[in-house]
Design a protein around this motif. Sequence first.
Motif, short mmCIF file in Angstrom:
data_model
loop_
_atom_site.label_atom_id
_atom_site.label_comp_id
_atom_site.label_asym_id
_atom_site.label_seq_id
_atom_site.Cartn_x
_atom_site.Cartn_y
_atom_site.Cartn_z
N LEU A 3 1.73 2.68 -3.36
CA LEU A 3 0.66 3.17 -4.23
C LEU A 3 0.62 4.69 -4.24
O LEU A 3 0.85 5.33 -3.21
N LEU A 9 -7.04 3.68 -2.96
CA LEU A 9 -7.71 2.91 -4.00
C LEU A 9 -8.83 3.71 -4.65
O LEU A 9 -8.99 3.70 -5.88
N HIS A 55 -4.91 -7.57 -4.83
CA HIS A 55 -6.15 -8.27 -5.14
C HIS A 55 -6.03 -9.77 -4.85
O HIS A 55 -6.94 -10.38 -4.27
N LEU A 75 -1.24 -3.46 -7.44
CA LEU A 75 -2.70 -3.59 -7.26
C LEU A 75 -3.16 -5.02 -7.49
O LEU A 75 -4.00 -5.54 -6.75
N VAL A 109 -9.92 -4.39 -6.88
CA VAL A 109 -9.64 -4.49 -5.45
C VAL A 109 -10.82 -3.96 -4.64
O VAL A 109 -11.28 -4.59 -3.67
N LEU A 110 -11.33 -2.80 -5.05
CA LEU A 110 -12.46 -2.19 -4.32
C LEU A 110 -13.69 -3.09 -4.35
O LEU A 110 -14.39 -3.25 -3.34
N VAL A 160 0.84 -1.20 0.00
CA VAL A 160 0.00 0.00 0.00
C VAL A 160 0.87 1.25 0.00
O VAL A 160 0.56 2.25 -0.66
N ALA A 174 -7.45 -1.06 -9.66
CA ALA A 174 -7.95 -0.54 -8.38
C ALA A 174 -9.42 -0.88 -8.20
O ALA A 174 -9.87 -1.20 -7.09
N ASN A 176 -9.04 4.94 -8.50
CA ASN A 176 -10.21 4.56 -9.27
C ASN A 176 -10.90 5.76 -9.90
O ASN A 176 -11.44 5.68 -11.01
#
Length: 616
Positions: free
Chosen positions: A483, A529, A507, A503, A548-549, A480, A545, A533
């Motif tokens: 990022l 994130l 995931h 990312l 992942v969200l 993280v 992203a 996005n």
Amino acid sequence: MIILYTKLFTCTNIQILSLLQSRVSLDNRKTDGQQLSSSCGYDDAFMAQLEGNLNPFFQAMCRAQTLQLPHKRSSMVSLDSIRRDPRWRDPNLHEVISMLSHPMDPVKSNAAAYLQHLCYENDRIKQEVRHLNGVPILVGLLDHPKAEVHRKACGALRNISFGKDHNNKMAIKNCDGIQALVRLLRKTSSMEVKELVTGTLWNLSSHEPLKMMVINHGLQTLTDEIIIPHSGWKRDLVDPSKLQSAEWTTVFKNTSGCLRNVSSDGAEARQRLRECEGLVAALLHALQSAVVNKDTDNKSVENCVCILRNLSYHVHKEIPGAERFQEPHGNHLMRSIGHPKKNETDCFSGKRPKGWKNGFMDRKYSTLDLPKCTELMKGLELLYQPEVVRLYLSLLTCSHNHNTLEAAAGALQNLAAGHWAWSSYIRATVRKEKGLPILVELLRSDVDKAVRAVAIALRNLAMDRRNKDLIGNYALRDLVGNLPCGQQHPAKNLEGDTVVSILNTIHEIITDNPENARLLIQGHAVQKLVAINKSSQSARETKAASHVLQTIWAYKDLRNTLNKAGWNKSHFKPTTTGVPKKPKSAKQGSDDITLPLMDKTQGQKIAACIPSVNFY
């Protein structure tokens, strides 16, 4: 500068006299690259022959350039006075190339040496030599019995083959130059000639259409004549204590650089190198020698580990009989094996991570027993044995060479990919050898390509459920941290491909693992994130992203925590950028997530082998 004189008024002596070279020292610039400029002067035997047959004026010129007299005024005429004489001039390029076919060997060698000098960092001259058909003559001289002739011809070809103009490389290929170079390598005992031959082959191997030709005509010779002897490995040596250390010679560097280039050509090239007798074993031994002797930062080590990285690419698909090791369709054993027994400690801290209560995971998932070797492994089998994990981890620990770090992480990445038994063994071995902390530490590197290789390696390693829990506990923070946050990028300013790789790794870590998703939320990752996005200019970053969200929001037990932090469903929807949404049934972690091979457009400096680029 080399000074060549041509008699304007005496036709009978024009070719011979034009080859008289001063002993003025050449520019001795010698790059650690593919081209060479070396000093060269008269052949003494040739000068003796000339002095006996020329008139006094020419005899004086010869003595002025060959005799080492104690007083400057002892010579009858000085070089400068000769050069200022209007009757003399430097030969043009056409005349020099004509001299390559002269019946006298000293004339040939001196002409080749002069061409070598002229072609040093001069693309225009190289082009003219090609247009004047000088390349076929030089290639023909590689088979000349006189060492002085074929040595200087090879030096000229090395300089001609250096550079971005691939037409020069093709000209050498079109007159069977690769075959001639390999023949010369087989017959010569001169280390200087071997350096010239392998340097020229390294140049040629940088051009895509020539890679398979180098393999077809030179692979086994390069392995037998250079790689094996200089690596210290011996075929039939039973006592390991008698193995010799590798010799990091220039010729080994050239040869390993050449094989590094050709190993990136494709599946056929990789398989040819894997099956080349003695090659894999010699390369592994050379790297082991480097680790033992704490000499892991040199160029040859970098070349060797890059070759092995490339040969590990798609090994689970390309080796003969690979289907025997493939897991049956729908069998998710690879995601379950590798869990420790109840008394196995955490490889990071000696403690079990959260979620491992009452031995639940131990009962749910079986332990992994590595296969016991009943016979000595050899050849390409050595590529994917769990024992190589320790070697790559040692390189990651000891080396300061960024390319070596990237390649070693990439080799682990390649070996941990795929749905087959050996990748499962590799993933478990990395954990047992305490390799996960080493990889996590490298996530803090400022080198973009190293971070990318490590991130993808962790993604593949997370396919093992035990690894996934450990990586979630100890690597998420660093992932993280790399990022970007909206338009404000971190100090590293990582490339887009690296951000996407991170990312995708995140995931994989949170897929089928709500505890890791909870840790991700607690690590304040949602803000980053959502920013990516909504505002990233890269469609690939936005898509990664978004995945992942969506995975986070899919865990219903976490929604209350998200709502309390001020997040709602709208923050977890994909942006309307036209990027297609991946079907829910599709799996994000592909078995083809392996380190990209080398760029097809090899950099021309021999000392700077090209960086890797994405290979999809």
